[in-house]
Structures are given as C-alpha cells and as structure tokens.
Design a protein around this motif. Structure first.
Motif, PDB file in Angstrom:
ATOM      1  N   ARG A   1      -2.840   7.000 -14.744  1.00 54.18           N
ATOM      2  CA  ARG A   1      -3.814   6.415 -14.680  1.00 54.18           C
ATOM      3  C   ARG A   1      -4.625   6.584 -16.163  1.00 54.18           C
ATOM      4  O   ARG A   1      -4.470   7.398 -16.760  1.00 54.18           O
ATOM      5  CB  ARG A   1      -4.867   7.097 -13.904  1.00 54.18           C
ATOM      6  CG  ARG A   1      -4.610   6.961 -12.282  1.00 54.18           C
ATOM      7  CD  ARG A   1      -5.504   7.924 -11.545  1.00 54.18           C
ATOM      8  NE  ARG A   1      -5.329   7.963 -10.183  1.00 54.18           N
ATOM      9  CZ  ARG A   1      -5.841   6.957  -9.251  1.00 54.18           C
ATOM     10  NH1 ARG A   1      -6.615   6.076  -9.797  1.00 54.18           N
ATOM     11  NH2 ARG A   1      -5.553   7.095  -8.345  1.00 54.18           N
TER      12      ARG A   1
ATOM     13  N   SER B   1      -0.651   8.498  -1.616  1.00 56.05           N
ATOM     14  CA  SER B   1      -0.411   9.494  -2.461  1.00 56.05           C
ATOM     15  C   SER B   1      -0.228  10.840  -1.859  1.00 56.05           C
ATOM     16  O   SER B   1      -0.468  10.880  -0.702  1.00 56.05           O
ATOM     17  CB  SER B   1      -1.326   9.701  -3.564  1.00 56.05           C
ATOM     18  OG  SER B   1      -2.768  10.066  -3.146  1.00 56.05           O
TER      19      SER B   1
ATOM     20  N   GLU C   1       0.800  -1.135  -0.115  1.00 61.03           N
ATOM     21  CA  GLU C   1       0.152   0.002   0.040  1.00 61.03           C
ATOM     22  C   GLU C   1       0.857   1.288  -0.056  1.00 61.03           C
ATOM     23  O   GLU C   1       1.753   1.310   0.719  1.00 61.03           O
ATOM     24  CB  GLU C   1      -0.939  -0.012   1.086  1.00 61.03           C
ATOM     25  CG  GLU C   1      -2.090  -1.107   1.116  1.00 61.03           C
ATOM     26  CD  GLU C   1      -2.709  -1.191   2.410  1.00 61.03           C
ATOM     27  OE1 GLU C   1      -2.628  -0.510   3.252  1.00 61.03           O
ATOM     28  OE2 GLU C   1      -3.868  -1.923   2.305  1.00 61.03           O
TER      29      GLU C   1
ATOM     30  N   TYR D   1       6.550   3.198 -11.789  1.00 63.12           N
ATOM     31  CA  TYR D   1       5.163   2.817 -11.273  1.00 63.12           C
ATOM     32  C   TYR D   1       4.173   2.845 -12.528  1.00 63.12           C
ATOM     33  O   TYR D   1       4.350   3.939 -13.445  1.00 63.12           O
ATOM     34  CB  TYR D   1       4.704   4.207 -10.432  1.00 63.12           C
ATOM     35  CG  TYR D   1       5.145   4.046  -9.100  1.00 63.12           C
ATOM     36  CD1 TYR D   1       4.497   3.448  -7.956  1.00 63.12           C
ATOM     37  CD2 TYR D   1       6.335   4.633  -8.750  1.00 63.12           C
ATOM     38  CE1 TYR D   1       4.932   3.579  -6.586  1.00 63.12           C
ATOM     39  CE2 TYR D   1       7.060   4.538  -7.437  1.00 63.12           C
ATOM     40  CZ  TYR D   1       6.295   3.890  -6.353  1.00 63.12           C
ATOM     41  OH  TYR D   1       6.967   3.939  -5.006  1.00 63.12           O
TER      42      TYR D   1
ATOM     43  N   ALA E   1      -0.212  -0.999 -10.248  1.00 62.93           N
ATOM     44  CA  ALA E   1      -1.411  -0.861  -9.250  1.00 62.93           C
ATOM     45  C   ALA E   1      -2.407  -2.160  -9.704  1.00 62.93           C
ATOM     46  O   ALA E   1      -2.138  -2.723 -10.631  1.00 62.93           O
ATOM     47  CB  ALA E   1      -2.138   0.137  -9.937  1.00 62.93           C
ATOM     48  N   GLN E   2      -3.291  -2.251  -8.648  1.00 65.68           N
ATOM     49  CA  GLN E   2      -4.149  -3.723  -8.655  1.00 65.68           C
ATOM     50  C   GLN E   2      -4.893  -3.548  -9.917  1.00 65.68           C
ATOM     51  O   GLN E   2      -5.070  -4.822 -10.324  1.00 65.68           O
ATOM     52  CB  GLN E   2      -4.709  -3.713  -7.299  1.00 65.68           C
ATOM     53  CG  GLN E   2      -5.441  -4.809  -7.049  1.00 65.68           C
ATOM     54  CD  GLN E   2      -6.165  -4.676  -5.585  1.00 65.68           C
ATOM     55  OE1 GLN E   2      -6.338  -3.634  -5.060  1.00 65.68           O
ATOM     56  NE2 GLN E   2      -6.781  -5.690  -5.170  1.00 65.68           N
ATOM     57  N   THR E   3      -5.391  -2.544 -10.338  1.00 63.63           N
ATOM     58  CA  THR E   3      -6.268  -2.368 -11.518  1.00 63.63           C
ATOM     59  C   THR E   3      -5.559  -2.138 -12.775  1.00 63.63           C
ATOM     60  O   THR E   3      -6.322  -2.018 -13.804  1.00 63.63           O
ATOM     61  CB  THR E   3      -7.306  -1.562 -11.315  1.00 63.63           C
ATOM     62  OG1 THR E   3      -6.830  -0.271 -11.081  1.00 63.63           O
ATOM     63  CG2 THR E   3      -8.273  -1.920  -9.977  1.00 63.63           C
TER      64      THR E   3
ATOM     65  N   GLU F   1       0.008   3.156 -12.805  1.00 61.32           N
ATOM     66  CA  GLU F   1      -1.219   3.477 -11.947  1.00 61.32           C
ATOM     67  C   GLU F   1      -2.310   2.920 -12.299  1.00 61.32           C
ATOM     68  O   GLU F   1      -2.460   1.903 -13.527  1.00 61.32           O
ATOM     69  CB  GLU F   1      -1.364   5.304 -11.881  1.00 61.32           C
ATOM     70  CG  GLU F   1      -0.072   5.990 -11.498  1.00 61.32           C
ATOM     71  CD  GLU F   1       0.084   5.924 -10.035  1.00 61.32           C
ATOM     72  OE1 GLU F   1      -0.895   5.660  -9.658  1.00 61.32           O
ATOM     73  OE2 GLU F   1       0.956   6.152  -9.700  1.00 61.32           O
ATOM     74  N   PRO F   2      -3.582   2.909 -11.584  1.00 65.55           N
ATOM     75  CA  PRO F   2      -4.646   2.179 -11.747  1.00 65.55           C
ATOM     76  C   PRO F   2      -5.303   2.706 -13.184  1.00 65.55           C
ATOM     77  O   PRO F   2      -5.226   3.658 -13.610  1.00 65.55           O
ATOM     78  CB  PRO F   2      -5.435   2.808 -10.683  1.00 65.55           C
ATOM     79  CG  PRO F   2      -4.698   3.117  -9.512  1.00 65.55           C
ATOM     80  CD  PRO F   2      -3.399   3.756 -10.411  1.00 65.55           C
TER      81      PRO F   2
ATOM     82  N   ALA G   1      -3.372   3.583  -2.194  1.00 60.72           N
ATOM     83  CA  ALA G   1      -3.455   2.611  -3.449  1.00 60.72           C
ATOM     84  C   ALA G   1      -2.515   1.234  -3.336  1.00 60.72           C
ATOM     85  O   ALA G   1      -1.619   1.337  -2.665  1.00 60.72           O
ATOM     86  CB  ALA G   1      -3.153   3.220  -4.988  1.00 60.72           C
ATOM     87  N   LYS G   2      -2.954   0.202  -3.722  1.00 64.34           N
ATOM     88  CA  LYS G   2      -2.216  -0.890  -3.571  1.00 64.34           C
ATOM     89  C   LYS G   2      -1.595  -1.189  -4.848  1.00 64.34           C
ATOM     90  O   LYS G   2      -2.154  -1.169  -6.043  1.00 64.34           O
ATOM     91  CB  LYS G   2      -3.483  -2.340  -3.408  1.00 64.34           C
ATOM     92  CG  LYS G   2      -3.764  -2.226  -1.886  1.00 64.34           C
ATOM     93  CD  LYS G   2      -4.785  -3.217  -1.602  1.00 64.34           C
ATOM     94  CE  LYS G   2      -5.410  -3.279  -0.334  1.00 64.34           C
ATOM     95  NZ  LYS G   2      -6.350  -4.508   0.034  1.00 64.34           N
ATOM     96  N   TYR G   3      -0.370  -1.860  -4.689  1.00 64.77           N
ATOM     97  CA  TYR G   3       0.516  -2.238  -5.976  1.00 64.77           C
ATOM     98  C   TYR G   3       1.119  -3.617  -5.641  1.00 64.77           C
ATOM     99  O   TYR G   3       1.314  -3.817  -4.356  1.00 64.77           O
ATOM    100  CB  TYR G   3       1.624  -1.061  -5.849  1.00 64.77           C
ATOM    101  CG  TYR G   3       1.272   0.399  -6.198  1.00 64.77           C
ATOM    102  CD1 TYR G   3       1.109   0.767  -7.700  1.00 64.77           C
ATOM    103  CD2 TYR G   3       0.548   1.173  -5.332  1.00 64.77           C
ATOM    104  CE1 TYR G   3       0.853   2.031  -7.974  1.00 64.77           C
ATOM    105  CE2 TYR G   3       0.165   2.485  -5.776  1.00 64.77           C
ATOM    106  CZ  TYR G   3       0.281   2.835  -7.109  1.00 64.77           C
ATOM    107  OH  TYR G   3      -0.158   4.014  -7.352  1.00 64.77           O
TER     108      TYR G   3
END
Length: 142
Positions: A66, A10, A7, A45, A29-31, A47-48, A16-18
């Motif tokens: 994102r 930001s 976790e 990184y 990111a998880q999504t 991002e979702p 956010a979970k990574y």
C-alpha cells in the motif's frame, strides 16, 4: 460477461477488489495507479494506493504494498516485497527474494542485491551522478 474485478480476502479478513493488468495479467488493486507500459507478472500483486510509473517490470510472486511508489524504469525481481509507503527511484533494480521495509527510500539507479533485507525507513543511495563532487573536491572551500 467476464468479471472486471476479482475479490480477494486478506489474512485480516478484509476484502479488496483487484483487476488484471493488461501487460502481464498481474493483480492490481482498484485504487492503485499503474502505467499501461508497466509489466506485472500474473502472480504479482499491487496493493491499494500504490503508484507504478512507466516501463517498470514486476516479477512473479512479488508484492507492491500500500502506498508504495515506483518511479519509471524500475525492475523488481521475483518474490520481492516492497513495503508500504516505500519509494523506489528511477531505474532502480531490486533483486529477487528481497524485502524492502515500509517507508524505505531506494535511490535512482540503485541496485539492491538478491536476498537482501532493507529495514523500515532505511535509505539506499544510487550511484553518484556525473558532474557531482569529486573526492579531490571534498573539504575544499568554494
């Protein structure tokens, strides 16, 4: 047992979970959707909602924001920010220390020089395709 997700908070206070990507150990990111053949450096990184196709390479300290979409074979140098909802075409190369604005479109095969800034919503064309119109054909009736 080790943690599957880490976790990260930001600047806005959102958590956010990574997970660590198995190729390169970068944060995903998880999504986000990342092809297993893509390489993500450990300090990068994703991002979702971002999507990275196969055979991409993401350099150290880079940030894929994102909803960004990177097509197959994209190279992203070190310390690059690819903005939210940006689209990068097949085989494009983004030089280090570059900023790609939100909703920008980078064409297939395009090369963006290091230390560049591409504004929000801008379009960067890739090289002309073989078999496309020639200069001598421009302005002629069919």
């Amino acid at each position: 047992m080790s943690k599957v997700f880490e976790e990260i908070e930001s600047r806005a206070g959102e958590i956010a979970k990574y997970r660590r990507h198995r190729n390169g150990r970068g944060f995903v990111a998880q999504t986000a959707t990342v092809d297993p053949t893509t390489w993500i450096e450990p300090t990068a990184y994703v991002e979702p909602g971002a999507t990275l196709a196969g055979r991409c390479w993401i350099g150290a300290g880079s940030w894929i924001d994102r909803g960004a979409i990177l097509s197959a074979g994209v190279f992203v140098g070190a310390n690059v920010h690819v903005g939210a909802d940006a689209i990068v075409g097949v085989g494009a190369e983004i030089g280090s220390h570059t900023r790609i604005g939100a909703k920008a479109k980078i064409g297939a095969g395009a090369r963006v020089a290091r230390d560049s800034t591409i504004p929000t919503g801008a379009v960067v064309a890739g090289p002309p395709r073989n078999g496309g119109p020639k200069k001598s054909d421009m302005g002629r009736a069919a």
